[in-house]
Design a protein around this motif. Structure first.
Motif, mmCIF file in Angstrom:
data_model
loop_
_atom_site.group_PDB
_atom_site.id
_atom_site.type_symbol
_atom_site.label_atom_id
_atom_site.label_comp_id
_atom_site.label_asym_id
_atom_site.label_seq_id
_atom_site.Cartn_x
_atom_site.Cartn_y
_atom_site.Cartn_z
ATOM 1 N N THR A 88 1.392 2.795 9.208
ATOM 2 C CA THR A 88 0.195 2.504 9.850
ATOM 3 C C THR A 88 -0.880 2.560 9.107
ATOM 4 O OG1 THR A 88 -0.038 4.435 11.044
ATOM 5 C CG2 THR A 88 1.402 3.080 12.037
ATOM 6 N N ALA A 89 -0.967 3.079 7.983
ATOM 7 C CA ALA A 89 -2.393 3.317 7.199
ATOM 8 C C ALA A 89 -2.787 1.650 6.670
ATOM 9 C CB ALA A 89 -2.171 4.181 5.999
ATOM 10 N N GLU A 90 -1.786 0.924 6.477
ATOM 11 C CA GLU A 90 -2.110 -0.459 5.891
ATOM 12 C C GLU A 90 -0.782 -1.258 6.635
ATOM 13 O OE1 GLU A 90 -4.514 -1.975 2.063
ATOM 14 O OE2 GLU A 90 -2.900 -0.642 1.616
ATOM 15 N N HIS A 91 -1.390 -2.629 7.102
ATOM 16 C CA HIS A 91 -0.337 -3.309 7.796
ATOM 17 C C HIS A 91 -0.889 -4.821 7.453
ATOM 18 C CE1 HIS A 91 1.947 -4.207 11.676
ATOM 19 N NE2 HIS A 91 2.430 -5.190 10.515
ATOM 20 N N TYR A 92 -0.152 -5.653 6.717
ATOM 21 C CA TYR A 92 -0.450 -6.807 6.520
ATOM 22 C C TYR A 92 0.852 -7.763 6.087
ATOM 23 C CZ TYR A 92 -0.438 -5.604 1.467
ATOM 24 O OH TYR A 92 -0.183 -5.022 0.312
ATOM 25 N N HIS A 93 0.603 -9.074 6.024
ATOM 26 C CA HIS A 93 1.695 -10.042 6.125
ATOM 27 C C HIS A 93 1.708 -11.008 5.241
ATOM 28 C CE1 HIS A 93 1.983 -8.114 10.112
ATOM 29 N NE2 HIS A 93 3.096 -7.931 9.730
ATOM 30 N N ASP B 269 2.377 3.808 4.510
ATOM 31 C CA ASP B 269 1.766 5.096 5.297
ATOM 32 C C ASP B 269 0.457 5.564 4.449
ATOM 33 O OD1 ASP B 269 3.174 6.128 3.053
ATOM 34 O OD2 ASP B 269 4.640 7.192 4.197
ATOM 35 N N THR B 270 0.104 4.802 3.346
ATOM 36 C CA THR B 270 -0.967 5.458 2.552
ATOM 37 C C THR B 270 -1.698 3.983 2.257
ATOM 38 O OG1 THR B 270 0.318 7.098 1.545
ATOM 39 C CG2 THR B 270 -2.040 6.280 0.414
ATOM 40 N N ALA B 271 -3.260 4.030 2.658
ATOM 41 C CA ALA B 271 -3.674 2.729 2.251
ATOM 42 C C ALA B 271 -4.089 2.625 0.643
ATOM 43 C CB ALA B 271 -5.064 2.994 3.008
ATOM 44 N N GLY B 272 -4.222 1.517 0.247
ATOM 45 C CA GLY B 272 -4.607 1.043 -1.148
ATOM 46 C C GLY B 272 -3.397 1.038 -2.009
ATOM 47 N N GLU B 273 -2.416 1.207 -1.480
ATOM 48 C CA GLU B 273 -0.942 1.108 -2.517
ATOM 49 C C GLU B 273 -0.765 -0.210 -2.906
ATOM 50 O OE1 GLU B 273 2.723 3.531 -1.601
ATOM 51 O OE2 GLU B 273 1.730 3.982 0.509
ATOM 52 N N THR B 274 -0.297 -0.536 -4.107
ATOM 53 C CA THR B 274 0.190 -1.784 -4.606
ATOM 54 C C THR B 274 1.480 -2.118 -4.511
ATOM 55 O OG1 THR B 274 -1.723 -1.674 -6.388
ATOM 56 C CG2 THR B 274 0.073 -3.154 -6.665
ATOM 57 N N PHE B 275 1.900 -3.441 -3.954
ATOM 58 C CA PHE B 275 3.129 -3.667 -3.642
ATOM 59 C C PHE B 275 3.483 -4.932 -4.449
ATOM 60 C CE2 PHE B 275 2.314 -0.983 -0.198
ATOM 61 C CZ PHE B 275 2.984 0.008 -0.220
ATOM 62 N N THR B 276 4.684 -5.341 -4.855
ATOM 63 C CA THR B 276 4.903 -6.550 -5.802
ATOM 64 C C THR B 276 5.959 -7.512 -5.250
ATOM 65 O OG1 THR B 276 6.407 -5.643 -7.248
ATOM 66 C CG2 THR B 276 3.893 -5.512 -7.898
ATOM 67 N N ASP C 164 5.804 -9.330 -11.071
ATOM 68 C CA ASP C 164 4.401 -8.693 -11.062
ATOM 69 C C ASP C 164 3.504 -9.038 -10.035
ATOM 70 O OD1 ASP C 164 5.666 -7.115 -13.108
ATOM 71 O OD2 ASP C 164 4.643 -8.243 -14.752
ATOM 72 N N LEU C 165 3.776 -10.200 -9.406
ATOM 73 C CA LEU C 165 2.808 -10.884 -8.357
ATOM 74 C C LEU C 165 2.324 -9.777 -7.212
ATOM 75 C CD1 LEU C 165 1.110 -13.060 -7.601
ATOM 76 C CD2 LEU C 165 3.129 -13.994 -6.243
ATOM 77 N N ARG C 166 1.284 -9.193 -7.203
ATOM 78 C CA ARG C 166 0.741 -8.420 -6.292
ATOM 79 C C ARG C 166 0.963 -9.128 -4.862
ATOM 80 N NH1 ARG C 166 -4.380 -4.560 -6.401
ATOM 81 N NH2 ARG C 166 -4.077 -3.730 -4.437
ATOM 82 N N LEU C 167 1.386 -8.428 -3.862
ATOM 83 C CA LEU C 167 1.424 -8.970 -2.527
ATOM 84 C C LEU C 167 -0.022 -8.377 -1.679
ATOM 85 C CD1 LEU C 167 5.165 -7.862 -1.526
ATOM 86 C CD2 LEU C 167 4.222 -9.940 -2.195
ATOM 87 N N GLU C 168 -0.536 -9.489 -1.188
ATOM 88 C CA GLU C 168 -1.732 -9.371 -0.518
ATOM 89 C C GLU C 168 -1.959 -10.029 1.089
ATOM 90 O OE1 GLU C 168 -4.290 -11.515 -3.157
ATOM 91 O OE2 GLU C 168 -4.087 -10.031 -5.093
ATOM 92 N N PRO C 169 -2.707 -9.438 1.773
ATOM 93 C CA PRO C 169 -2.807 -10.074 3.193
ATOM 94 C C PRO C 169 -3.083 -11.517 3.134
ATOM 95 C CG PRO C 169 -4.298 -8.055 2.931
ATOM 96 C CD PRO C 169 -3.595 -8.431 1.406
ATOM 97 N N ASP C 170 -2.607 -11.918 4.268
ATOM 98 C CA ASP C 170 -2.391 -13.408 4.472
ATOM 99 C C ASP C 170 -2.349 -14.487 3.091
ATOM 100 O OD1 ASP C 170 -3.612 -12.977 6.980
ATOM 101 O OD2 ASP C 170 -5.688 -12.549 6.040
#
Length: 183
Positions: free
Chosen positions: A70-75, A119-126, A169-175
């Motif tokens: 729940t610390a970070e939630h985007y789609h 569960d942690t804000a600021g993590e990078t996901f690809t 390597d494309l970073r996943l970002e909100p919207d």
């Protein structure tokens, strides 16, 4: 052999060989029409089902399973187009069918929505983490068993802008709207 015995042998053969007729086998690794599915092997042809071995695939993506973060939630949204046709993104990539536990990068629907629930804000996901969990190979010239012709490559855009380099390597970002297009 009597007619009754012949029918019995035929029925037994059908029962024992159900689905093993080479003419009916799906060599491309696709989901069977009866609802069963075959694990994607990284080089199978689309459509690719969500894998059943979720814990191992989540771990190989460098993620772990747990309750929804729940610390970070985007789609971000993903669309794959191969030879002009949309390829479905399956529900439940990164969701353990046995426990319901999820990785921070997963899908719930078949509409291409990628859920980032960390569960942690600021993590990078690809994008590579999603594809690793899915079990589908992703390179600049390949998606699963679909390979670019000589001199061609996968076209990747993020919010309409071309993306160079390794698509994993494309970073996943909100919207974000990601389109992978194989000519």
């Amino acid at each position: 052999m009597s007619a009754g015995t012949g029918v019995g042998v035929l029925l037994l053969g059908l029962l024992l060989g159900c689905g093993s007729d080479p003419a009916n086998d799906d060599a491309s690794g696709q989901a069977e029409e009866s609802g069963g599915s075959v694990e994607p092997d990284g080089t199978s042809m689309p459509p690719w089902p969500a894998p059943a071995d979720v814990p191992a695939r989540v771990a190989s993506a460098g993620l772990d399973l747990g309750p929804m973060g729940t610390a970070e939630h985007y789609h971000p949204r993903l669309r794959i187009i191969i030879d002009g046709k949309d390829v479905p993104i399956p529900a439940n990539i990164g969701v353990d069918p046995t426990t319901g536990a999820m990785s921070a990068v997963h899908t719930h629907e078949t509409d291409g929505t990628i859920h980032i629930e960390a569960d942690t804000a600021g993590e990078t996901f690809t994008l590579g983490q999603l594809f690793t969990q899915w079990g589908v190979t992703l390179t600049s010239t390949q998606i699963g068993g679909v390979r670019a012709q000589d001199g061609q490559q996968l076209h990747v855009t993020s919010n309409g802008a071309p993306v160079a380099g390794d698509p994993k390597d494309l970073r996943l970002e909100p919207d974000q709207v990601i389109v992978l297009r194989m000519p």
